[in-house]
Write a protein that holds these residues in place. Sequence first.
Motif, PDB file in Angstrom:
ATOM      1  N   UNK A   1       0.824  -1.217  -0.033  1.00 17.00           N
ATOM      2  CA  UNK A   1       0.415   0.130  -0.263  1.00 17.00           C
ATOM      3  C   UNK A   1       0.932   1.420   0.239  1.00 17.00           C
ATOM      4  N   UNK A   2       0.405   2.138  -0.329  1.00 15.66           N
ATOM      5  CA  UNK A   2       1.179   3.552  -0.579  1.00 15.66           C
ATOM      6  C   UNK A   2       1.646   4.125   1.206  1.00 15.66           C
ATOM      7  N   UNK A   3       3.353   4.410   1.166  1.00 11.31           N
ATOM      8  CA  UNK A   3       3.419   4.859   2.082  1.00 11.31           C
ATOM      9  C   UNK A   3       3.693   3.651   3.043  1.00 11.31           C
ATOM     10  N   UNK A   4       4.212   2.533   2.687  1.00 12.42           N
ATOM     11  CA  UNK A   4       4.088   1.257   3.600  1.00 12.42           C
ATOM     12  C   UNK A   4       4.929   0.172   2.985  1.00 12.42           C
ATOM     13  N   UNK A   5       5.568  -1.134   3.502  1.00 13.03           N
ATOM     14  CA  UNK A   5       6.315  -2.229   3.255  1.00 13.03           C
ATOM     15  C   UNK A   5       5.348  -2.610   2.767  1.00 13.03           C
ATOM     16  N   UNK A   6       5.673  -3.662   1.911  1.00 15.30           N
ATOM     17  CA  UNK A   6       5.023  -5.043   1.355  1.00 15.30           C
ATOM     18  C   UNK A   6       5.114  -5.913   2.411  1.00 15.30           C
ATOM     19  N   UNK A   7       3.277  -6.189   2.291  1.00  9.13           N
ATOM     20  CA  UNK A   7       3.061  -7.763   3.948  1.00  9.13           C
ATOM     21  C   UNK A   7       2.508  -8.333   2.617  1.00  9.13           C
ATOM     22  N   UNK A   8       2.662  -9.372   2.769  1.00 16.12           N
ATOM     23  CA  UNK A   8       2.168 -10.860   1.757  1.00 16.12           C
ATOM     24  C   UNK A   8       1.097 -11.129   2.316  1.00 16.12           C
ATOM     25  N   UNK A   9       0.177 -12.336   1.620  1.00 14.32           N
ATOM     26  CA  UNK A   9      -0.579 -12.060   1.209  1.00 14.32           C
ATOM     27  C   UNK A   9      -0.850 -13.212   1.478  1.00 14.32           C
ATOM     28  N   UNK A  10      -0.308 -14.209   0.121  1.00 15.29           N
ATOM     29  CA  UNK A  10      -1.314 -15.712   0.263  1.00 15.29           C
ATOM     30  C   UNK A  10       0.067 -16.114  -0.159  1.00 15.29           C
ATOM     31  N   UNK A  11      -0.207 -17.439  -0.654  1.00  8.66           N
ATOM     32  CA  UNK A  11       0.875 -18.161  -0.836  1.00  8.66           C
ATOM     33  C   UNK A  11       0.457 -20.128  -1.623  1.00  8.66           C
ATOM     34  N   UNK A  12       1.022 -20.542  -2.191  1.00  3.12           N
ATOM     35  CA  UNK A  12       0.711 -22.153  -2.551  1.00  3.12           C
ATOM     36  C   UNK A  12       1.453 -22.324  -2.685  1.00  3.12           C
ATOM     37  N   UNK A  13       1.805 -24.168  -2.134  1.00  3.14           N
ATOM     38  CA  UNK A  13       2.951 -24.633  -3.066  1.00  3.14           C
ATOM     39  C   UNK A  13       3.012 -25.264  -4.458  1.00  3.14           C
TER      40      UNK A  13
ATOM     41  N   UNK B   1      -9.309  -1.487   2.693  1.00  7.11           N
ATOM     42  CA  UNK B   1      -7.896  -1.311   3.142  1.00  7.11           C
ATOM     43  C   UNK B   1      -6.756  -2.270   2.333  1.00  7.11           C
ATOM     44  N   UNK B   2      -7.393  -2.920   1.187  1.00  9.44           N
ATOM     45  CA  UNK B   2      -6.763  -4.187   0.129  1.00  9.44           C
ATOM     46  C   UNK B   2      -6.334  -3.463  -0.833  1.00  9.44           C
ATOM     47  N   UNK B   3      -6.968  -1.258  -1.055  1.00  9.17           N
ATOM     48  CA  UNK B   3      -5.820  -1.222  -1.578  1.00  9.17           C
ATOM     49  C   UNK B   3      -4.398  -0.930  -2.055  1.00  9.17           C
ATOM     50  N   UNK B   4      -3.602  -1.557  -2.983  1.00 10.82           N
ATOM     51  CA  UNK B   4      -2.973  -1.504  -2.950  1.00 10.82           C
ATOM     52  C   UNK B   4      -1.563  -2.473  -4.403  1.00 10.82           C
ATOM     53  N   UNK B   5      -0.448  -2.128  -4.444  1.00 10.07           N
ATOM     54  CA  UNK B   5      -0.286  -3.208  -5.969  1.00 10.07           C
ATOM     55  C   UNK B   5       0.262  -4.193  -5.588  1.00 10.07           C
ATOM     56  N   UNK B   6      -0.218  -4.998  -5.773  1.00  6.49           N
ATOM     57  CA  UNK B   6      -0.346  -6.876  -5.798  1.00  6.49           C
ATOM     58  C   UNK B   6       1.359  -7.080  -6.475  1.00  6.49           C
ATOM     59  N   UNK B   7       1.765  -7.654  -6.032  1.00 11.39           N
ATOM     60  CA  UNK B   7       2.908  -8.719  -6.833  1.00 11.39           C
ATOM     61  C   UNK B   7       2.480 -10.186  -6.631  1.00 11.39           C
ATOM     62  N   UNK B   8       2.820 -10.979  -7.411  1.00 12.70           N
ATOM     63  CA  UNK B   8       3.169 -11.735  -7.229  1.00 12.70           C
ATOM     64  C   UNK B   8       4.859 -12.679  -7.102  1.00 12.70           C
ATOM     65  N   UNK B   9       4.824 -13.300  -6.837  1.00 16.51           N
ATOM     66  CA  UNK B   9       6.811 -14.067  -6.556  1.00 16.51           C
ATOM     67  C   UNK B   9       6.995 -15.106  -6.699  1.00 16.51           C
TER      68      UNK B   9
END
Length: 124
Positions: free
Chosen positions: A40-52, A89-97
């Motif tokens: 989110x703007x002005x915040x650090x990355x937040x892990x959302x989910x993962x899949x093995x 509060x879900x507003x953010x840039x979403x990245x896959x990794x």
Amino acid sequence: EVQLVESGGALVQPGGSLRLSCAAWGFTFGIYDMSWVRQAPGKGPEWVSAINSGSGTTPYADSVKGRFTISRDNAENTVSLQMNGLKPEDTAVYYCAAKASSGSGITAAYYPYWGQGTQVTVSS
């Protein structure tokens, strides 16, 4: 060589839904663990989910549990994030990794490969 490209981000009203997709190139997708991370703007990355790699383990952050669903299609080299009941509060840039699968887990782990991100904005 490794490429991750997210798509599906949009402006959506609170309570709405979006489905994000991440297409992968340049590595053996089927033996990699995948995550979604947001910032989110002005915040650090937040892990959302993962899949093995085998799709048998799908943890979620408490903030999205019950609303978001992660999935993958190893035949198509894609990972998706279905987002329902979206909140401002879900507003953010979403990245896959991506990271090579190992016995070290998929949440507290280093993901060396990241996409460029896709913007999700939840607002009325």
